[in-house]
Design a protein around this motif. Structure first.
Motif, PDB file in Angstrom:
ATOM      1  N   MET A 119       0.829  -1.199   0.000  1.00 28.68           N
ATOM      2  CA  MET A 119       0.000   0.000   0.000  1.00 28.68           C
ATOM      3  C   MET A 119       0.866   1.253   0.000  1.00 28.68           C
ATOM      4  SD  MET A 119      -2.859  -1.153   2.836  1.00 28.68           S
ATOM      5  CE  MET A 119      -3.914   0.255   2.481  1.00 28.68           C
ATOM      6  N   MET A 120       0.459   2.240  -0.799  1.00 35.52           N
ATOM      7  CA  MET A 120       1.130   3.539  -0.791  1.00 35.52           C
ATOM      8  C   MET A 120       0.075   4.636  -0.693  1.00 35.52           C
ATOM      9  SD  MET A 120       2.316   4.061  -4.800  1.00 35.52           S
ATOM     10  CE  MET A 120       2.894   5.732  -4.530  1.00 35.52           C
ATOM     11  N   ALA A 121       0.454   5.784  -0.117  1.00 31.80           N
ATOM     12  CA  ALA A 121      -0.521   6.820   0.214  1.00 31.80           C
ATOM     13  C   ALA A 121      -0.365   8.078  -0.642  1.00 31.80           C
ATOM     14  CB  ALA A 121      -0.441   7.164   1.702  1.00 31.80           C
ATOM     15  N   ASN A 122      -0.132   7.898  -1.930  1.00 35.12           N
ATOM     16  CA  ASN A 122      -0.164   9.052  -2.837  1.00 35.12           C
ATOM     17  C   ASN A 122      -1.585   9.578  -2.925  1.00 35.12           C
ATOM     18  OD1 ASN A 122      -0.792   6.530  -4.208  1.00 35.12           O
ATOM     19  ND2 ASN A 122      -1.029   7.779  -6.041  1.00 35.12           N
ATOM     20  N   HIS A 123      -1.748  10.849  -3.319  1.00 33.95           N
ATOM     21  CA  HIS A 123      -3.087  11.424  -3.446  1.00 33.95           C
ATOM     22  C   HIS A 123      -3.144  12.387  -4.624  1.00 33.95           C
ATOM     23  CE1 HIS A 123      -2.081  15.446  -1.800  1.00 33.95           C
ATOM     24  NE2 HIS A 123      -1.230  14.769  -1.052  1.00 33.95           N
ATOM     25  N   GLY A 124      -4.366  12.873  -4.906  1.00 29.25           N
ATOM     26  CA  GLY A 124      -4.589  13.676  -6.098  1.00 29.25           C
ATOM     27  C   GLY A 124      -3.755  14.939  -6.180  1.00 29.25           C
ATOM     28  N   GLY A 125      -3.436  15.537  -5.035  1.00 29.55           N
ATOM     29  CA  GLY A 125      -2.648  16.770  -5.040  1.00 29.55           C
ATOM     30  C   GLY A 125      -1.205  16.573  -5.466  1.00 29.55           C
ATOM     31  N   ASP A 126      -0.741  15.326  -5.452  1.00 32.26           N
ATOM     32  CA  ASP A 126       0.644  15.032  -5.851  1.00 32.26           C
ATOM     33  C   ASP A 126       0.846  14.978  -7.362  1.00 32.26           C
ATOM     34  OD1 ASP A 126       1.426  14.641  -3.171  1.00 32.26           O
ATOM     35  OD2 ASP A 126       0.893  12.521  -3.231  1.00 32.26           O
ATOM     36  N   HIS A 127      -0.236  14.790  -8.095  1.00 32.54           N
ATOM     37  CA  HIS A 127      -0.123  14.397  -9.499  1.00 32.54           C
ATOM     38  C   HIS A 127       0.601  15.419 -10.369  1.00 32.54           C
ATOM     39  CE1 HIS A 127      -3.956  11.714  -8.951  1.00 32.54           C
ATOM     40  NE2 HIS A 127      -2.948  11.341  -8.188  1.00 32.54           N
ATOM     41  N   ALA A 128       0.363  16.710 -10.122  1.00 35.25           N
ATOM     42  CA  ALA A 128       0.917  17.742 -11.002  1.00 35.25           C
ATOM     43  C   ALA A 128       2.436  17.785 -10.945  1.00 35.25           C
ATOM     44  CB  ALA A 128       0.330  19.102 -10.634  1.00 35.25           C
ATOM     45  N   VAL A 129       3.003  17.566  -9.757  1.00 36.04           N
ATOM     46  CA  VAL A 129       4.448  17.738  -9.568  1.00 36.04           C
ATOM     47  C   VAL A 129       5.208  16.423  -9.640  1.00 36.04           C
ATOM     48  CG1 VAL A 129       6.231  18.567  -7.978  1.00 36.04           C
ATOM     49  CG2 VAL A 129       4.058  19.799  -8.161  1.00 36.04           C
ATOM     50  N   TYR A 130       4.640  15.345  -9.086  1.00 34.76           N
ATOM     51  CA  TYR A 130       5.405  14.115  -8.896  1.00 34.76           C
ATOM     52  C   TYR A 130       4.945  13.007  -9.838  1.00 34.76           C
ATOM     53  CZ  TYR A 130       6.634  16.744  -4.762  1.00 34.76           C
ATOM     54  OH  TYR A 130       7.071  17.743  -3.931  1.00 34.76           O
ATOM     55  N   PRO A 131       5.752  12.678 -10.844  1.00 30.08           N
ATOM     56  CA  PRO A 131       5.362  11.653 -11.816  1.00 30.08           C
ATOM     57  C   PRO A 131       5.096  10.292 -11.184  1.00 30.08           C
ATOM     58  CG  PRO A 131       7.272  12.891 -12.600  1.00 30.08           C
ATOM     59  CD  PRO A 131       7.061  13.282 -11.179  1.00 30.08           C
ATOM     60  N   ASP A 132       5.827   9.971 -10.104  1.00 32.28           N
ATOM     61  CA  ASP A 132       5.673   8.649  -9.494  1.00 32.28           C
ATOM     62  C   ASP A 132       4.562   8.613  -8.448  1.00 32.28           C
ATOM     63  OD1 ASP A 132       6.984  10.174  -7.607  1.00 32.28           O
ATOM     64  OD2 ASP A 132       8.646   8.765  -7.285  1.00 32.28           O
ATOM     65  N   CYS A 133       3.613   9.554  -8.569  1.00 37.94           N
ATOM     66  CA  CYS A 133       2.392   9.532  -7.753  1.00 37.94           C
ATOM     67  C   CYS A 133       1.139   9.487  -8.622  1.00 37.94           C
ATOM     68  CB  CYS A 133       2.324  10.780  -6.860  1.00 37.94           C
ATOM     69  SG  CYS A 133       3.526  10.804  -5.510  1.00 37.94           S
ATOM     70  N   ARG A 134       1.318   9.532  -9.932  1.00 35.80           N
ATOM     71  CA  ARG A 134       0.178   9.645 -10.845  1.00 35.80           C
ATOM     72  C   ARG A 134      -0.484   8.286 -11.091  1.00 35.80           C
ATOM     73  NH1 ARG A 134       3.783  13.435 -14.860  1.00 35.80           N
ATOM     74  NH2 ARG A 134       3.839  15.262 -13.464  1.00 35.80           N
ATOM     75  N   PRO A 135      -1.763   8.295 -11.475  1.00 36.43           N
ATOM     76  CA  PRO A 135      -2.478   7.037 -11.714  1.00 36.43           C
ATOM     77  C   PRO A 135      -1.784   6.126 -12.714  1.00 36.43           C
ATOM     78  CG  PRO A 135      -4.031   8.861 -11.620  1.00 36.43           C
ATOM     79  CD  PRO A 135      -2.658   9.470 -11.587  1.00 36.43           C
ATOM     80  N   GLY A 136      -1.227   6.688 -13.773  1.00 34.09           N
ATOM     81  CA  GLY A 136      -0.543   5.864 -14.770  1.00 34.09           C
ATOM     82  C   GLY A 136       0.644   5.126 -14.188  1.00 34.09           C
ATOM     83  N   PHE A 137       1.381   5.797 -13.304  1.00 33.20           N
ATOM     84  CA  PHE A 137       2.512   5.157 -12.635  1.00 33.20           C
ATOM     85  C   PHE A 137       2.023   4.034 -11.726  1.00 33.20           C
ATOM     86  CE2 PHE A 137       4.957   4.765  -8.717  1.00 33.20           C
ATOM     87  CZ  PHE A 137       6.196   4.404  -9.207  1.00 33.20           C
ATOM     88  N   VAL A 138       0.975   4.310 -10.954  1.00 32.89           N
ATOM     89  CA  VAL A 138       0.435   3.295 -10.042  1.00 32.89           C
ATOM     90  C   VAL A 138       0.005   2.057 -10.825  1.00 32.89           C
ATOM     91  CG1 VAL A 138      -1.418   2.763  -8.414  1.00 32.89           C
ATOM     92  CG2 VAL A 138      -0.274   4.982  -8.314  1.00 32.89           C
ATOM     93  N   ASP A 139      -0.688   2.262 -11.933  1.00 35.53           N
ATOM     94  CA  ASP A 139      -1.143   1.127 -12.748  1.00 35.53           C
ATOM     95  C   ASP A 139       0.040   0.336 -13.308  1.00 35.53           C
ATOM     96  OD1 ASP A 139      -3.748   1.872 -12.263  1.00 35.53           O
ATOM     97  OD2 ASP A 139      -4.015   2.892 -14.189  1.00 35.53           O
ATOM     98  N   ALA A 140       1.054   1.057 -13.790  1.00 37.87           N
ATOM     99  CA  ALA A 140       2.226   0.394 -14.370  1.00 37.87           C
ATOM    100  C   ALA A 140       3.001  -0.386 -13.310  1.00 37.87           C
ATOM    101  CB  ALA A 140       3.129   1.421 -15.050  1.00 37.87           C
TER     102      ALA A 140
END
Length: 214
Positions: A119-140
Motif C-alpha cells: 500500500m502507498m498513500a499518494n493522493h490527487g494533489g501530488d499528481h501535477a508535480v510528482y510523476p511517481d504519484c500519478r495514476p498511470g505510474f500506479v497502474d504500471a
C-alpha cells in the motif's frame, strides 16, 4: 480481517491516515530513509504511530539516494522552495523515481513475509508535480509487481483520487492525532509553514475542521 498488507509509512499525514484506516489489514509497515531533510522527524512519528497501534515497523536505509540523486530535498533547507505546489519551482523537490525504488523493495519484502498487498498513500494533489504519484505510474507499477512476484503481489493506492482535505476528513473520522505526524520539507524541529507541503497540510486541516497543530 486478515493482516495481509504492507504499508509504506513515511510518518506524514497521508500514510498515517492510511495506517489508521486500514490497521486491521496491515501486517507490516516500512519506513525508508533516503537522505531527505525530513526523514528523521518523519521516522520518529512513524515509530510512535506503529507503537500505538501495535503494528510492526521496519526501517530501511536508502542512503545511496542522498549521495547520488539530485533534489532540493536532499541538499539543504535553504534549497527547498517556498510557496504552493502550483509554483513552477516545485519540480526541484522531485526525488527521481523515489516511489519506484521504494515500491520495488516493499514488493520483495511483502513476498518474503507472505503478504499479498503493498500500500502507498499518494493522493490527487501530488499528481501535477510528482510523476511517481500519478495514476498511470500506479497502474504500471501494479502490473510490474504482479508480473515480477510468484505470489502476484498487488499494489493498492486507495487515496490516488482523493485530495489532502479528503484524507484529513478521513483521519478525523478515525481519530488520527495529526500532531504526531510530520510534513515539512525543510526538516526542522517545527513545521516551517512556508514550504508547499506545510501550506498544503495547513489548508487540509483547516478544510477538515481540525485545529492547526504546528
Amino acid at each position: 480481517m486478515a493482516k495481509d498488507s504492507l504499508l509504506i509509512l513515511s510518518g506524514g499525514m497521508d500514510s498515517t491516515t492510511m495506517l489508521h484506516e486500514f490497521k486491521n489489514s496491515i501486517g507490516l509497515a516500512v519506513n525508508f530513509n533516503y537522505g531527505a531533510l525530513q526523514n528523521a522527524r518523519e521516522a520518529q512519528c512513524a515509530r510512535k504511530q506503529c507503537a500505538m497501534l501495535g503494528i510492526e515497523l521496519i526501517e530501511i536505509d536508502l542512503a545511496f539516494m542522498g549521495r547520488y540523486f539530485d533534489s532540493a530535498l536532499l541538499r539543504s533547507a535553504e534549497d527547498v522552495p517556498e510557496g504552493s505546489y502550483a509554483d513552477a519551482n516545485m519540480s526541484s523537490t522531485v526525488v527521481p523515481f523515489r516511489n519506484g525504488i521504494m515500491l520495488a523493495i516493499a514488493a520483495g519484502l511483502a513476498e518474503s513475509r507472505g503478504l499479498k498487498k503493498v500500500m502507498m498513500a499518494n493522493h490527487g494533489g501530488d499528481h501535477a508535480v510528482y510523476p511517481d504519484c500519478r495514476p498511470g505510474f500506479v497502474d504500471a507499477m501494479n502490473a510490474a509487481i504482479k508480473a515480477g512476484t510468484y505470489a502476484g503481489i498487488e499494489l493498492w493506492a486507495p487515496y490516488t483520487g482523493l485530495t489532502k482535505a479528503d484524507i484529513a476528513r478521513r483521519g478525523k473520522e478515525f481519530g488520527v492525532d495529526y500532531s504526531l505526524t510530520y510534513s515539512c520539507y525543510k526538516g526542522g524541529e517545527k513545521h516551517c509553514g512556508k514550504c508547499a507541503t506545510c501550506i498544503e497540510r495547513h489548508q487540509a486541516l483547516y478544510a477538515a475542521g481540525i485545529s492547526a497543530d504546528d
